[in-house]
Motif scaffolding. Structure first.
Motif, PDB file in Angstrom:
ATOM      1  N   ARG A  10       0.860  -1.180   0.000  1.00 45.72           N
ATOM      2  CA  ARG A  10       0.000   0.000   0.000  1.00 45.72           C
ATOM      3  C   ARG A  10       0.897   1.231   0.000  1.00 45.72           C
ATOM      4  N   LYS A  11       0.440   2.273  -0.683  1.00 46.90           N
ATOM      5  CA  LYS A  11       1.206   3.514  -0.759  1.00 46.90           C
ATOM      6  C   LYS A  11       0.403   4.667  -0.159  1.00 46.90           C
ATOM      7  N   TYR A  12       1.123   5.619   0.469  1.00 41.59           N
ATOM      8  CA  TYR A  12       0.479   6.733   1.157  1.00 41.59           C
ATOM      9  C   TYR A  12       1.216   8.024   0.827  1.00 41.59           C
ATOM     10  N   GLU A  13       0.451   9.123   0.826  1.00 43.04           N
ATOM     11  CA  GLU A  13       1.029  10.440   0.578  1.00 43.04           C
ATOM     12  C   GLU A  13       1.819  10.897   1.803  1.00 43.04           C
ATOM     13  N   ALA A  14       2.850  11.668   1.555  1.00 44.33           N
ATOM     14  CA  ALA A  14       3.628  12.223   2.654  1.00 44.33           C
ATOM     15  C   ALA A  14       4.244  13.547   2.222  1.00 44.33           C
ATOM     16  N   THR A  15       4.649  14.344   3.186  1.00 41.14           N
ATOM     17  CA  THR A  15       5.378  15.590   2.946  1.00 41.14           C
ATOM     18  C   THR A  15       6.586  15.599   3.862  1.00 41.14           C
ATOM     19  N   ASP A  16       7.394  16.636   3.728  1.00 42.88           N
ATOM     20  CA  ASP A  16       8.566  16.735   4.610  1.00 42.88           C
ATOM     21  C   ASP A  16       8.147  16.848   6.070  1.00 42.88           C
ATOM     22  N   VAL A 137       9.791   5.216   4.290  1.00 42.54           N
ATOM     23  CA  VAL A 137       9.511   6.588   3.867  1.00 42.54           C
ATOM     24  C   VAL A 137      10.484   6.896   2.742  1.00 42.54           C
ATOM     25  N   ASP A 138       9.957   7.166   1.557  1.00 41.53           N
ATOM     26  CA  ASP A 138      10.781   7.372   0.365  1.00 41.53           C
ATOM     27  C   ASP A 138      10.732   8.816  -0.093  1.00 41.53           C
ATOM     28  N   GLU A 139      11.889   9.427  -0.196  1.00 37.82           N
ATOM     29  CA  GLU A 139      12.019  10.741  -0.840  1.00 37.82           C
ATOM     30  C   GLU A 139      12.456  10.478  -2.276  1.00 37.82           C
ATOM     31  N   VAL A 140      11.597  10.832  -3.212  1.00 35.86           N
ATOM     32  CA  VAL A 140      11.774  10.403  -4.607  1.00 35.86           C
ATOM     33  C   VAL A 140      12.076  11.596  -5.504  1.00 35.86           C
ATOM     34  N   LEU A 141      13.073  11.421  -6.375  1.00 31.38           N
ATOM     35  CA  LEU A 141      13.362  12.386  -7.437  1.00 31.38           C
ATOM     36  C   LEU A 141      13.211  11.658  -8.765  1.00 31.38           C
ATOM     37  N   ALA A 142      12.296  12.143  -9.610  1.00 32.04           N
ATOM     38  CA  ALA A 142      12.032  11.506 -10.905  1.00 32.04           C
ATOM     39  C   ALA A 142      12.559  12.371 -12.028  1.00 32.04           C
ATOM     40  N   ARG A 150      11.665  16.749 -18.100  1.00 33.65           N
ATOM     41  CA  ARG A 150      11.133  17.332 -16.879  1.00 33.65           C
ATOM     42  C   ARG A 150      11.455  16.457 -15.672  1.00 33.65           C
ATOM     43  N   THR A 151      11.424  17.071 -14.513  1.00 32.04           N
ATOM     44  CA  THR A 151      11.675  16.349 -13.270  1.00 32.04           C
ATOM     45  C   THR A 151      10.508  16.562 -12.310  1.00 32.04           C
ATOM     46  N   ALA A 152      10.442  15.730 -11.319  1.00 29.77           N
ATOM     47  CA  ALA A 152       9.425  15.854 -10.278  1.00 29.77           C
ATOM     48  C   ALA A 152       9.990  15.263  -8.994  1.00 29.77           C
ATOM     49  N   ALA A 153       9.487  15.720  -7.857  1.00 28.38           N
ATOM     50  CA  ALA A 153       9.954  15.215  -6.567  1.00 28.38           C
ATOM     51  C   ALA A 153       8.769  15.100  -5.618  1.00 28.38           C
ATOM     52  N   TRP A 154       8.770  14.082  -4.792  1.00 29.80           N
ATOM     53  CA  TRP A 154       7.723  13.902  -3.787  1.00 29.80           C
ATOM     54  C   TRP A 154       8.222  12.953  -2.704  1.00 29.80           C
ATOM     55  N   THR A 155       7.460  12.873  -1.650  1.00 26.30           N
ATOM     56  CA  THR A 155       7.734  11.936  -0.565  1.00 26.30           C
ATOM     57  C   THR A 155       6.517  11.032  -0.401  1.00 26.30           C
TER      58      THR A 155
END
Length: 505
Positions: A10-16, A137-142, A150-155
């Protein structure tokens, strides 16, 4: 060499600013082991038009972590995927590319996205120290590698069930996260989110609308069967249970639809495709029929009292089965690897891209589909009547086999019409399935008797007693006779459930 595992997550939204709740207080958790932080670097591969992503499949080359290598993930259900792994190499391994062949055809796969993740890992264990799940907890850079830059980043937070764990435990973890204000992710995977957030801005493809015409319903049914053939290809190659049967059924349903709906789809345009679908069903059938025959004969031997099993009957059957199944599987995989199979898949794509519609496609579905079901039911009625008029013997066996094929086609027509016709089609399909199953059992007995005779001849030639094979032959003969006696009643119930003109058309 590739190996595989079932991945349930399961995946969940997160922020810093997101903070995990006290995971040690989650029901069933004895301790939480913090395994530290690692960096994962993954490059995802796909065709230029992203055919793998469109079907929820991912192919990546990843370094870092304990499972560095090539990973192919195939969807099983929502939140469930099979992950097949292979060692690191510069190019995608053949063991994995064979499993995506039905989706990419002969299009090359290229690097489309790179994901660099900083992963903070926590392992949840039970009171006895058994791992229950891994929460990270994954900090992702795409970074987009093809079709833009283009790039994108999220946690995000990911909870993955341990091997052989209870999926209900992930529900428990999920409730704890949501009570802490952490919400489920709307993206099914990291790749899906990366592709969406780094997309060059093209308009998304239109979703199919609600089916309104007969053509809409027929094409929807055809599309579902075509998608099943493609999706089941890797399962068949991997030898997963029931996969050959499921793929063969999808192939037959599709061929039946092309034959049944002659007023919707132009048979002059689909005739060649129908012939190729018959070929594919035949290639799949060699292995499937052998599987069914083996199971039937083993069951017949197991039914006998030990005193009546004279000689090495079980051993002879096992050797014959192993040799036949090995040969049939090689033949089947060779067919899936053939240029002919690729041409068939391309033809399916072309059919769905530009369907050869006839005026019947514009008709009201309740009228046109009901007509098609009645037509196939009438064909079946004629074949059943003809078979029942014949005396028992080879001619009746052949006629009942032809009736079985007609029953299958009529059942598929009713199943395809169910979204438009509702309960009458459902009831007709159910009763027709009973006819098909009964006739299928009769045909299995015919084939079994042919094999039993061959086994008896082989045993006699080898100096072994043939008594047991003759005894089983007699039981199969009796079972076929019982089936023939049962057929009139089963057929009468199916005939009563036929779709009449008052249902439309």
């Amino acid at each position: 060499m590739a190996d595989s595992k079932r991945e349930i997550e399961r995946k969940y939204e997160a922020t810093d600013a997101t903070r995990l709740p006290d995971l040690g207080r989650v029901a069933g958790v004895g301790s939480v082991v913090h395994e530290g932080v690692m960096e994962l670097d993954a490059v995802y591969y796909d065709t230029e038009d992203l055919r793998l992503a469109a079907s929820g499949v991912t192919l990546r080359r990843r370094t870092g972590g304990a499972d560095a290598g090539w990973h192919l993930k195939l969807p099983v259900a929502e939140g469930v995927r099979d992950e097949i792994r292979a060692p690191l190499s510069d190019t995608p391994p053949a063991a994995l590319t064979a499993l995506i062949r039905s989706r990419v055809l002969d299009a090359p796969v290229v690097a489309v996205v790179r994901l660099v993740s900083v992963r903070d890992v926590h392992v949840l264990t039970g009171d006895d120290g058994t791992p229950l799940a891994e929460l990270s907890v994954d900090e992702v850079l795409a970074e987009r590698l093809h079709g833009g830059d283009r790039t994108a980043a999220w946690t995000e937070i990911e909870a993955e069930l341990a091997d052989d764990g209870d999926p209900a435990f992930l529900d428990t973890v999920g409730r704890a996260l949501e009570e802490a204000g952490i919400r489920p992710s709307t993206a099914p995977s990291k790749l899906a989110r990366a592709l969406a957030e780094t997309a060059p801005g093209e308009a998304p493809a239109d979703e199919p609308g609600t089916p309104r015409t007969a053509g809409d319903h027929v094409l929807g049914y055809v599309r579902r069967q075509a998608e099943a053939i493609v999706a089941l290809d890797p399962a068949v190659r991997r030898g997963l249970p029931d996969s050959v049967h499921a793929m063969r059924v999808a192939t037959r349903r599709l061929r039946s639809a092309l034959r049944t709906h002659r007023r919707v789809l132009d048979r002059e345009a689909t005739g060649a495709l129908g012939a190729e679908l018959k070929w594919l069903a035949g290639e799949l059938g060699v292995d499937r029929d052998q599987e069914v025959l083996d199971a039937r004969l083993r069951a017949r031997l197991d039914e006998l009292p030990g005193a009546l099993v004279i000689g090495p009957a079980a051993a002879r059957l096992r050797l014959r089965s192993e040799a036949a199944r090995s040969a049939s599987r090689r033949r089947m995989v060779a067919a899936l690897d053939s240029a002919r199979h690729l041409d068939l898949l391309r033809a399916l794509d072309a059919l769905l891209a530009a369907p050869p519609l006839l005026p019947g496609a514009a008709a009201a579905p309740d009228e046109e589909l009901a007509h098609a079901v009645r037509k196939d039911h009438k064909r079946l009625a004629g074949r059943v009547a003809h078979a029942l008029d014949l005396p028992p013997g080879p001619d009746r066996d052949a006629a009942l086999h032809r009736a079985r094929k007609a029953a299958k086609r009529a059942r598929y027509a009713a199943e395809a019409a169910r979204p438009a016709l509702g309960r009458p089609a459902k009831q007709a399909a159910k009763r027709l399935k009973a006819v098909q199953s009964l006739l299928g059992d009769h045909q299995d007995s015919v084939v079994a008797r042919e094999t039993l005779r061959a086994l008896a001849v082989q045993a006699h030639a080898a100096g072994e007693p043939s008594f047991t094979w003759g005894l089983v032959y007699g039981r199969e003969e009796a079972a076929a006779a019982a089936t023939e006696r049962e057929l009139p009643g089963v057929w009468h119930r199916a005939h009563k459930a036929r779709i009449r003109r008052s249902a439309g058309g």
